[in-house]
Design an enzyme around this catalytic site. Structure first.
Site, PDB file in Angstrom:
ATOM      1  N   CYS A 107     -11.311   1.866  -7.762  1.00  0.00           N
ATOM      2  CA  CYS A 107     -10.032   2.453  -7.357  1.00  0.00           C
ATOM      3  C   CYS A 107     -10.005   3.959  -7.640  1.00  0.00           C
ATOM      4  CB  CYS A 107      -8.866   1.770  -8.077  1.00  0.00           C
ATOM      5  SG  CYS A 107      -7.302   2.457  -7.534  1.00  0.00           S
ATOM      6  N   ASP A 209     -15.341   0.380   6.458  1.00  0.00           N
ATOM      7  CA  ASP A 209     -15.215   0.765   7.869  1.00  0.00           C
ATOM      8  C   ASP A 209     -15.706  -0.285   8.861  1.00  0.00           C
ATOM      9  OD1 ASP A 209     -14.363   3.093   6.694  1.00  0.00           O
ATOM     10  OD2 ASP A 209     -16.113   4.279   7.241  1.00  0.00           O
ATOM     11  N   ARG A 232      -9.081  -2.804   5.694  1.00  0.00           N
ATOM     12  CA  ARG A 232      -7.997  -2.283   6.529  1.00  0.00           C
ATOM     13  C   ARG A 232      -7.983  -2.841   7.944  1.00  0.00           C
ATOM     14  NH1 ARG A 232      -9.640   3.669   5.596  1.00  0.00           N
ATOM     15  NH2 ARG A 232     -11.622   2.551   5.483  1.00  0.00           N
TER      16      ARG A 232
HETATM   17  C1  FMN Z   1      -3.723  -0.521   0.715  1.00  0.00           C
HETATM   18  C2  FMN Z   1      -5.048  -0.679   0.020  1.00  0.00           C
HETATM   19  C3  FMN Z   1      -5.095  -1.194  -1.244  1.00  0.00           C
HETATM   20  C4  FMN Z   1      -6.315  -1.351  -1.904  1.00  0.00           C
HETATM   21  N1  FMN Z   1      -6.340  -1.943  -3.140  1.00  0.00           N
HETATM   22  C5  FMN Z   1      -7.529  -2.230  -3.717  1.00  0.00           C
HETATM   23  C6  FMN Z   1      -7.598  -2.978  -4.920  1.00  0.00           C
HETATM   24  O1  FMN Z   1      -6.577  -3.429  -5.469  1.00  0.00           O
HETATM   25  N2  FMN Z   1      -8.835  -3.207  -5.451  1.00  0.00           N
HETATM   26  C7  FMN Z   1      -9.988  -2.744  -4.863  1.00  0.00           C
HETATM   27  O2  FMN Z   1     -11.089  -2.983  -5.363  1.00  0.00           O
HETATM   28  N3  FMN Z   1      -9.943  -2.035  -3.712  1.00  0.00           N
HETATM   29  C8  FMN Z   1      -8.762  -1.796  -3.128  1.00  0.00           C
HETATM   30  N4  FMN Z   1      -8.735  -1.159  -1.920  1.00  0.00           N
HETATM   31  C9  FMN Z   1     -10.002  -0.791  -1.268  1.00  0.00           C
HETATM   32  C10 FMN Z   1     -10.464  -1.919  -0.325  1.00  0.00           C
HETATM   33  O3  FMN Z   1     -10.735  -3.091  -1.052  1.00  0.00           O
HETATM   34  C11 FMN Z   1     -11.747  -1.500   0.436  1.00  0.00           C
HETATM   35  O4  FMN Z   1     -12.769  -1.244  -0.488  1.00  0.00           O
HETATM   36  C12 FMN Z   1     -11.535  -0.258   1.277  1.00  0.00           C
HETATM   37  O5  FMN Z   1     -10.327  -0.317   2.016  1.00  0.00           O
HETATM   38  C13 FMN Z   1     -12.715  -0.033   2.251  1.00  0.00           C
HETATM   39  O6  FMN Z   1     -12.860  -1.123   3.115  1.00  0.00           O
HETATM   40  P1  FMN Z   1     -12.308  -1.071   4.644  1.00  0.00           P
HETATM   41  O7  FMN Z   1     -12.900   0.158   5.286  1.00  0.00           O
HETATM   42  O8  FMN Z   1     -12.784  -2.352   5.258  1.00  0.00           O
HETATM   43  O9  FMN Z   1     -10.812  -0.972   4.556  1.00  0.00           O
HETATM   44  C14 FMN Z   1      -7.521  -0.959  -1.273  1.00  0.00           C
HETATM   45  C15 FMN Z   1      -7.471  -0.416   0.008  1.00  0.00           C
HETATM   46  C16 FMN Z   1      -6.254  -0.271   0.668  1.00  0.00           C
HETATM   47  C17 FMN Z   1      -6.243   0.294   2.055  1.00  0.00           C
END
Ligand code: FMN
Length: 335
Positions: A107, A209, A232
């Site tokens: 995070c 992504d 996302r």
């Molecule tokens: C609204 C939001 C909240 C997130 N909360 C967490 C979380 O609580 N723990 C975590 O490890 N990653 C968190 N992430 C990161 C996501 O788990 C992920 O690693 C990141 O969005 C990249 O993946 P994506 O491109 O498929 O979205 C969060 C991302 C978003 C957008």
């Protein structure tokens, strides 16, 4: 149909398909996970939970970690910078039904990193190792870890921390291939994910992504990862999960449902949130979900704006229902 990829194995858990819903704070609560799981997720992860907050066990925190009667397997994610507190928290979440305990070293949010939690831990690999060893020793279930590449481009700690994870008995590592300093800017760099996969023996879950079934499968194949994690791109679009599962199971990816059917599912989501959280909590949370379900539809911006200003669930649902009728009558005229 023959599967195109093997199941993900996290110690004694066999996870099919190797498709994981990313933990997303404020989003992946139990209602959302239960709704999205049947689209084809092998594993779901909770929103992250503060190990410190667990000492006090507020009602809201306990609600986040209560995994009884939810989908299985489920992973509960913890964050914190103190090994003993993390170990105590791991015991509590295990007692509350977690099948896997996941440690957050990813995070980048200042409210977390200012207390040295999340991705800030990556600046101190010894601390990461101490946390991982403490958590592994505390629970009888598999422990996994999710991280970013490092704090910054000049401090890429992922390889070191992943090797320490493996030595500490962590059973799988998820890599979101961005640095903490990047937040969500730029692109996730899957080259690093491929490098990690070839360097360690425990399963690697690639993240970042993935917003299209064919891209996701190509990333999986090229990096050699054991599973992929979607964040996302699933929001407002759980059909992406089914499309990827189709390809993993050796079928053509199914087409997207009609816009009207997508909005019918948005209403189902709304009603489930109302049932589980009550109107006061569900309405603000559903504003962002409905906006995402509307994405790409005609007049989406205007509809989003209308829904943003409605405080009653019935009114918001009525707007969605009205939109469904409009979409269907337009489709009939076009046919
Ligand atoms: C609204 C939001 C909240 C997130 N909360 C967490 C979380 O609580 N723990 C975590 O490890 N990653 C968190 N992430 C990161 C996501 O788990 C992920 O690693 C990141 O969005 C990249 O993946 P994506 O491109 O498929 O979205 C969060 C991302 C978003 C957008």
């Amino acid at each position: 149909m023959a599967p195109t990829v093997p199941a993900l194995k996290i110690r004694d858990l066999e996870i099919w398909p190797p498709l994981v819903l990313a933990p997303m704070s404020g989003v992946t609560n139990r209602t959302m996970r239960a709704l999205y799981k049947p689209f084809g997720l092998g594993l779901t992860v909770t929103e992250f939970v503060s190990s410190n907050a667990l000492k006090y066990g507020s009602r809201r925190t306990m609600e986040m970690i209560d995994q009884h009667g939810v989908e299985q397997p489920v992973s509960t994610q913890l964050w914190g910078d103190d090994p003993a507190t993390m170990a105590a928290a791991a015991k509590v979440v295990r007692e509350c039904g977690a099948d896997v305990v996941d440690i957050n070293f990813g995070c980048p949010a200042p409210k977390v990193t200012k207390t040295n939690g999340g991705s800030a831990c990556l600046r101190d690999p010894d601390l990461c190792e101490a946390i991982m060893r403490a958590v592994v020793a505390a629970v009888d279930c598999p422990v996994t870890m999710k991280m970013r590449l490092g704090w910054s481009e000049s401090d890429l700690a992922y390889m070191d921390v992943a090797r320490r994870a493996q030595d500490a008995g962590v059973q799988a590592v998820t890599l979101h291939a961005r640095t903490a300093k990047q937040f969500y800017r730029g692109n996730a760099d899957w080259e690093h994910i491929a490098r990690l996969k070839s360097a360690i023996d425990i399963p690697v879950i690639g993240n970042g992504d993935l917003d299209d079934a064919h891209l996701a499968m190509r990333r999986m194949r090229e990096s050699g990862v054991d599973a992929i994690m979607l964040g996302r791109a699933t929001l407002g679009n759980p059909w992406l999960i089914s499309q990827i599962r189709d390809v993993m199971e050796g079928r053509e990816a199914r087409p997207m449902p009609s816009q009207a059917d997508r909005l019918r599912f948005a209403i189902e989501h709304y009603r489930a949130m109302l049932r589980d959280l009550g109107e006061k909590r569900a309405v603000p949370q559903m504003r962002k979900h409905v906006a995402l379900y509307l994405k790409g539809m005609p007049g989406a911006a205007v509809l989003r704006e209308r829904i943003m200003h409605l405080d009653r669930a019935d009114d918001a649902i009525a707007v969605i229902e009205e939109t469904i009728v409009k979409l269907e009558s337009e489709a009939m005229v076009a046919a």
